[in-house]
Design an enzyme around this catalytic site. Structure first.
Site: not given
Length: 668
Positions: A36-38, A83, A113, A115, A117, A136, A170, A222, A310, A404, A407, A422, A427
């Site tokens: 329906e959305y489509d 930062s 909260e 963090k 990534d 940023r 983020e 955030y 961290k 090697c 070769c 090598c 090679c």
């Protein structure tokens, strides 16, 4: 349909589809089936195509991506995007708490909260309408990525109140989207992204917004950067206001009465982290009261009222089943550990780097050992150590081969080097790896010509050297695995487009020993053309800053080879550019900056600039950024966790700056 009827229907469709987007992407409570959305979206697109004058900036159709951009414009943040300082253990968190208590005195609470990534972005709304979004950047100047951010369906194009405000968030790639994206890239023979963060950042820095639209990115907001007359008095109230306005915030946040509650929250998420549908790399801890935040203030680079804990690198135990050897493009033999599959930091790890034979000996690694594995920087798996107490006697000593594995040529260890090599120029492994290097992002950057496609072409005897890439035809490619009409057309266009690259891309792609991307650019800038570089002798080369004796000898030896001359002539005949196209570097004589003419080394983690950004700014002012510390070094700029380079600088009595001092000088 009458124009007035069309306008009314367009407005109704825009309103209802935006509401459905909010329910699905923010509330996670869809109220209609996808079909329906489509259907409604197709109807809106058709109407707006017939009546483009009624398409508005907050129409949901903008989320499919617009016209391709020429470049990203620079944007100055009205409020700097600072930062955060880092904490790595309970001691660091308690030290942060002690400093807050000393400065504030009054009772206070924290907000914790997750963090996320991803990529920090700033969104600007005027009278409730989303008008601009930026990265940023260096915290003061970012890049305008509005067109790409509009494709993220959880970003409201119009908020529920007509506020003029700037909010921060983020942008990230959910794990499910990341896995689907990498699967598609691998099927096309392209290099997969290393992690969701890189994938998100790469998606938002595409000049074609349709690419960003296809990547299924998401966002958590955030903070409100300028609160204005909102009446908000605390950070937690600000997050609640964002929810009310229709933004998506992370619901895992928690108010904590003291540092002990903060530590308990952190410890809980260390365990629960792998179960999230997105990546986090820590916990952000903030003083809740805005008045107390103001009293605490900020340093030049970070607020005193917030800190980022961290997560430590996750370590797990598994079994080393085997050691596989690979031959690189320079002939270096690299051992790789084959592991019993194990989950580390959210992904299944089956291989880990071992670097060289000396490392295997130093860590006393044997086949069949129980080993401790972690991901360095949460990205690259490595073996930390073995557990000799778990040995049963069935473990086997590993011995490096004498010949090697590709070769059969005898391996040698060159003077002053750790790696076995090598040295057979024919090679097949070295030729194949050289081709992969030539088309890579930092070299000729031929999209669609990844490792798997190169391997197919090489195995099919279609390419023998890099010049053969420019001889490929539609007929040769169309019969290959997973190469349909569109893929072939796109690949041939990418190959043709790479002919126009500036000289440094070609130089780096040729894989001349000791010539990295930075040296390639230096050589291209200095000589201006391939012809001039080919004529240079060792004396002229060593007169260039950054070009030492070994590199000069390697360059001269390469261009003296008849095979190299033939290859360059073939590339030239194919139409590959042999001239430098970039800006001429600023010389010390042309700059009045402190950095002009000085040799500078960057070490440690910088907070407000990436190392590459700092390097570019210094070089633009006539400075030279070197990779190692020596008596010739004029200045060392040390960020967090600076190691041996800082220690050597101190031993030599060299001048050392922190990032704040560097930024002061750069901004003069």
């Amino acid at each position: 349909m009458e124009r007035l009827d069309a306008e009314k229907q367009i407005r109704e469709l825009q309103t209802i589809i935006n509401q459905y987007n909010y329910e699905y992407h923010v509330l996670d409570k869809p109220s209609v089936p996808d079909a329906e959305y489509d259907r409604l979206m197709r109807e809106l697109i058709e109407l707006e195509e017939h009546y483009p004058e009624f398409r508005t900036p907050d129409s949901p159709t903008v989320r499919v991506g617009g016209a391709i951009l020429d470049m990203f414009e620079k944007v100055e943040h009205r409020t700097p995007m600072l930062s955060l300082g880092n904490a790595f253990n309970d001691v660091d968190l308690r030290d942060f708490d002690r400093k807050v208590r000393q400065a504030v005195g009054d009772p206070f609470t924290y907000v914790c909260e997750l963090k996320i990534d991803g990529l920090a972005v700033s969104l600007r709304y005027e009278d409730g309408l989303f008008v601009k979004g930026a990265t940023r950047g260096d915290g003061t100047i970012g890049e305008d990525i509005t067109a790409n951010l509009r494709t993220i369906k959880s970003i409201p194009l119009r908020i529920k109140e007509p506020f003029t405000m700037e909010v921060r968030g983020e942008a990230y790639m959910p794990k499910r989207s990341f896995e689907a994206l990498n699967k598609a890239k691998e099927e096309r023979g392209e290099e997969p992204f290393a992690n969701p963060r890189n994938a998100a950042a790469g998606s938002l820095r595409q000049l074609d917004p349709k690419i960003a639209a296809s990547r299924n990115l998401d966002i958590f907001l955030y903070a409100i950067a300028d609160l204005g007359e909102t009446g908000v008095e605390s950070h937690s109230e600000g997050l609640d206001l964002l929810d009310t306005l229709g933004f998506k915030t992370n619901k895992e946040r928690q108010r904590c009465a003291d540092i002990e509650e903060v530590i308990a929250y952190v410890e809980g998420w260390v365990e629960r982290r792998p179960n999230l549908p997105y990546d986090i790399d820590g916990i952000v801890v903030k003083v809740d009261s805005l008045e107390q935040q103001e009293r605490l203030g900020t340093t030049a680079k970070s607020p005193r009222w917030a800190i980022a804990y961290k997560f430590p690198a996750e370590e797990v135990v598994t079994i080393l089943k085997d050691i596989m050897l690979t031959v690189g493009r320079t002939g270096a033999i690299t051992p790789t550990a084959i592991l019993e599959p194990v989950r580390v930091a959210g992904t299944t790890v089956q291989r880990a780097t071992l670097h060289n034979e000396d490392l295997i000996r130093a860590k006393d690694i044997k086949l069949g050992d129980s080993v401790v594995v972690k991901k360095a920087g949460d990205i690259i798996p490595e073996i930390v150590n073995v557990l000799p107490e778990k040995r049963t006697g069935s473990e086997v000593e590993f011995t490096m081969p004498t010949h090697c594995p590709e070769c059969g040529s005898e391996l040698v260890r060159l003077e002053g080097e750790v790696a076995l090599r090598c040295i057979n120029p024919k090679c097949p492994a070295q030729i194949r790896e050289g081709l992969i290097h030539f088309v890579s992002r930092n070299a000729m950057n031929i999209e669609g010509l990844g490792e798997k496609v190169i391997s197919q072409l090489f195995a099919g005897d279609l390419v023998h050297d890099v010049a053969d890439i420019y001889k490929l035809t539609h007929e040769q490619l169309i019969g290959m695995e997973r190469m349909g009409e569109k893929s072939v057309s796109n690949l041939l266009k990418a190959i043709e487009g790479s002919k126009g690259n500036s000289l440094e891309k070609l130089l780096f792609g040729l894989g001349i020993r000791h010539v990295g991307a930075k040296a390639a650019k230096t050589l291209a800038q200095h000589f201006g053309s391939m012809d001039a570089l080919q004529r240079a002798d060792a004396e002229e080369l060593t007169s260039i800053n950054e070009v030492g004796g070994k590199m000069a000898e390697s360059i001269v030896a390469y261009f003296e080879m008849e095979e190299a001359a033939d290859l360059i002539n073939e590339l030239r005949s194919a139409g590959v550019n042999m001239e430098y196209k970039g800006p001429k570097p600023v010389t010390a004589a042309e700059s009045d900056s402190f950095f002009a003419g000085k040799t500078i080394v960057l070490t440690g983690k910088l907070e407000q600039l990436s190392r590459n950004e700092a390097k570019e700014k210094i070089e633009a002012l006539g400075g030279n950024v070197a990779g190692s510390v020596s008596k010739k070094t004029d200045l060392v700029i040390a960020g967090e966790d600076a190691g041996s380079k800082l220690a050597k600088a101190q031993d030599l009595g060299l001048e050392v700056w922190d990032e704040e001092r560097m930024l002061e000088e750069l901004n003069k």
